[in-house]
Design a protein around this motif. Structure first.
Motif, PDB file in Angstrom:
ATOM      1  N   GLY A  26       0.795  -1.215   0.000  1.00  0.00           N
ATOM      2  CA  GLY A  26       0.000   0.000   0.000  1.00  0.00           C
ATOM      3  C   GLY A  26       0.827   1.263   0.000  1.00  0.00           C
ATOM      4  N   PRO A  27       1.943   1.313   0.755  1.00  0.00           N
ATOM      5  CA  PRO A  27       2.760   2.529   0.770  1.00  0.00           C
ATOM      6  C   PRO A  27       3.261   2.956  -0.593  1.00  0.00           C
ATOM      7  N   TYR A  28       3.336   2.000  -1.507  1.00  0.00           N
ATOM      8  CA  TYR A  28       3.782   2.324  -2.868  1.00  0.00           C
ATOM      9  C   TYR A  28       2.896   3.402  -3.490  1.00  0.00           C
ATOM     10  N   PHE A  29       1.604   3.321  -3.187  1.00  0.00           N
ATOM     11  CA  PHE A  29       0.653   4.233  -3.818  1.00  0.00           C
ATOM     12  C   PHE A  29       0.547   5.573  -3.091  1.00  0.00           C
ATOM     13  N   PHE A  30       0.980   5.606  -1.837  1.00  0.00           N
ATOM     14  CA  PHE A  30       0.721   6.796  -1.039  1.00  0.00           C
ATOM     15  C   PHE A  30       1.954   7.623  -0.718  1.00  0.00           C
ATOM     16  N   SER A  31       3.116   7.137  -1.085  1.00  0.00           N
ATOM     17  CA  SER A  31       4.342   7.877  -0.794  1.00  0.00           C
ATOM     18  C   SER A  31       5.134   8.076  -2.070  1.00  0.00           C
ATOM     19  N   ASN A  32       4.982   9.241  -2.686  1.00  0.00           N
ATOM     20  CA  ASN A  32       5.663   9.496  -3.939  1.00  0.00           C
ATOM     21  C   ASN A  32       7.172   9.403  -3.796  1.00  0.00           C
ATOM     22  N   SER A  33       7.697   9.873  -2.665  1.00  0.00           N
ATOM     23  CA  SER A  33       9.144   9.869  -2.487  1.00  0.00           C
ATOM     24  C   SER A  33       9.695   8.450  -2.442  1.00  0.00           C
ATOM     25  N   GLU A  34       8.907   7.510  -1.874  1.00  0.00           N
ATOM     26  CA  GLU A  34       9.377   6.143  -1.777  1.00  0.00           C
ATOM     27  C   GLU A  34       9.176   5.373  -3.074  1.00  0.00           C
ATOM     28  N   SER A  35       8.229   5.780  -3.895  1.00  0.00           N
ATOM     29  CA  SER A  35       7.880   4.976  -5.062  1.00  0.00           C
ATOM     30  C   SER A  35       8.538   5.448  -6.344  1.00  0.00           C
ATOM     31  N   ILE A  36       9.294   6.547  -6.287  1.00  0.00           N
ATOM     32  CA  ILE A  36       9.892   7.089  -7.503  1.00  0.00           C
ATOM     33  C   ILE A  36      10.721   6.048  -8.240  1.00  0.00           C
ATOM     34  N   ASN A  37      11.546   5.293  -7.519  1.00  0.00           N
ATOM     35  CA  ASN A  37      12.422   4.314  -8.143  1.00  0.00           C
ATOM     36  C   ASN A  37      11.996   2.886  -7.835  1.00  0.00           C
ATOM     37  N   ARG A  38      10.697   2.652  -7.780  1.00  0.00           N
ATOM     38  CA  ARG A  38      10.163   1.315  -7.555  1.00  0.00           C
ATOM     39  C   ARG A  38       9.345   0.892  -8.758  1.00  0.00           C
ATOM     40  N   ILE A  39       9.493  -0.361  -9.149  1.00  0.00           N
ATOM     41  CA  ILE A  39       8.618  -0.928 -10.168  1.00  0.00           C
ATOM     42  C   ILE A  39       8.020  -2.222  -9.629  1.00  0.00           C
ATOM     43  N   ARG A  40       6.889  -2.593 -10.220  1.00  0.00           N
ATOM     44  CA  ARG A  40       6.172  -3.782  -9.788  1.00  0.00           C
ATOM     45  C   ARG A  40       6.287  -4.850 -10.867  1.00  0.00           C
ATOM     46  N   LEU A  41       6.837  -5.978 -10.505  1.00  0.00           N
ATOM     47  CA  LEU A  41       7.029  -7.104 -11.421  1.00  0.00           C
ATOM     48  C   LEU A  41       6.059  -8.216 -11.058  1.00  0.00           C
ATOM     49  N   ALA A  42       5.108  -8.487 -11.956  1.00  0.00           N
ATOM     50  CA  ALA A  42       4.218  -9.637 -11.787  1.00  0.00           C
ATOM     51  C   ALA A  42       4.826 -10.796 -12.562  1.00  0.00           C
ATOM     52  N   THR A  43       5.067 -11.892 -11.881  1.00  0.00           N
ATOM     53  CA  THR A  43       5.802 -12.976 -12.511  1.00  0.00           C
ATOM     54  C   THR A  43       5.335 -14.319 -11.987  1.00  0.00           C
ATOM     55  N   THR A  44       5.898 -15.362 -12.553  1.00  0.00           N
ATOM     56  CA  THR A  44       5.543 -16.716 -12.162  1.00  0.00           C
ATOM     57  C   THR A  44       6.212 -17.091 -10.853  1.00  0.00           C
ATOM     58  N   THR A  45       5.642 -18.060 -10.170  1.00  0.00           N
ATOM     59  CA  THR A  45       6.266 -18.519  -8.931  1.00  0.00           C
ATOM     60  C   THR A  45       7.613 -19.179  -9.203  1.00  0.00           C
ATOM     61  N   SER A  46       7.798 -19.718 -10.403  1.00  0.00           N
ATOM     62  CA  SER A  46       9.042 -20.446 -10.692  1.00  0.00           C
ATOM     63  C   SER A  46      10.258 -19.525 -10.690  1.00  0.00           C
ATOM     64  N   THR A  47      10.122 -18.312 -11.185  1.00  0.00           N
ATOM     65  CA  THR A  47      11.267 -17.401 -11.186  1.00  0.00           C
ATOM     66  C   THR A  47      11.617 -16.961  -9.772  1.00  0.00           C
TER      67      THR A  47
END
Length: 309
Positions: A26-47
């Motif tokens: 949740g903090p990803y959406f509410f803290s611009n300073s923390e999320s500037i250099n964050r990306i979200r990777l949706a991936t398989t459990t195997s990786t």
């Protein structure tokens, strides 16, 4: 009917994943300073279960100064996460689902990233007598014909592994009607976990059963399991992984971080990234193989320009 039930399974898995995702990130959406250099990777459990991402991301963080929030679910659920705007990039391994995702406009600029293969593991006494076989039809026929004395554990989660498993049964001339109640009652040797690869391997071990798994997760977990690798299969068991960027034009109110996601993929297909994929060994054996250069000569000019190759 099967397709509809698969969609229902994906929807349930995605709903649970979204709740967990919001609770944890949740903090990803509410803290611009923390999320500037964050990306979200949706991936398989195997990786994730194989330890590969943790290995790679240590270097990614140092080189790119970005944080990757990993959402590890089945391929079908990972793509649904991206459709919901909850991912900036996906790394998955079911080409039919990937193509659908791209044709719907949610993803673009797919890259062939790496591959490994599927294997079947099972009890050491091997009652189905499949040890050493590499013919897909013979392997699955022997398992099916031994169903009075064995159990087979399926992921049952619309993941890339689950979809591949159902395909391999069909190619062997056998039909698994997992979503029909009467069939399920008559075939209690075939069980579904509805879970990721790690959990499914654990269940197979506890029940002394057979299951199909990617080699990476098996190699990472095998020391804690009472299972043996029994069959490697044929070229049909090839397991390619693709990286797909999420298209920001599909979302009005969601900040899809295209440039950061692009830089992440560029790192993965760089000489360093591909060499690191090849250098990831478990118990002295390579479990993933870099694949980008194998497809470079077939890449369209517009893709070469986009990736600045």
């Amino acid at each position: 009917m099967v397709k509809r039930n698969l969609n229902i399974k994906i929807a349930i898995i995605v709903l649970i994943s979204i709740i967990l995702f919001l609770a944890l990130l949740g903090p990803y959406f509410f803290s611009n300073s923390e999320s500037i250099n964050r990306i979200r990777l949706a991936t398989t459990t195997s990786t994730d279960n194989s330890g590969l991402l943790e290995f790679l991301h240590k270097e990614v963080t140092k080189d790119l100064n970005i944080k990757i929030d990993v959402i590890a679910v089945g391929t079908g659920a990972a793509l649904q996460q991206a459709r919901s705007g909850l991912a900036d990039i996906v790394i998955v391994h079911a080409r039919s689902l990937e193509n659908q995702f791209i044709s719907e406009g949610y993803g673009f600029h797919r890259i062939d990233l790496m591959f490994n293969d599927f294997v079947i593991v099972g009890p050491s006494n091997d009652p189905a007598n499949i040890w050493g076989l590499n013919n897909n039809t013979e392997i699955f026929k022997r398992i099916y014909e031994s169903n009075n004395s064995i159990k087979f554990i399926s992921r049952g989660d619309a993941s890339g592994t689950h979809i591949k498993e159902l395909e391999l049964w069909r190619l062997a001339g056998l039909f698994i009607d997992e979503n029909d109640i009467d069939w399920a009652l008559d075939n209690q040797w075939y069980l579904e976990t509805g879970s990721g690869m790690g959990e499914t391997l654990t269940v197979a071990s506890e029940l002394n059963a057979y299951t199909l798994t990617d080699r990476g997760t098996w190699s990472f977990m095998k020391e804690g399991l009472s299972l043996n690798l029994l069959a490697n299969g044929s070229e049909l068991w090839h397991n390619p992984y693709g990286a797909i960027l999420v298209n920001p034009d599909k979302f009005n109110s969601v900040n899809i971080k295209l440039n950061l996601a692009k830089n992440y993929v560029k790192w993965l297909i760089s000489t360093k990234g591909q060499n690191l994929i090849n250098s990831y060994f478990i118990s002295g054996k390579q479990v993933f193989f870099a694949d980008f250069l194998n497809h470079l000569d077939k890449m369209p000019e517009n893709e070469i320009d986009f990736w600045e190759i």
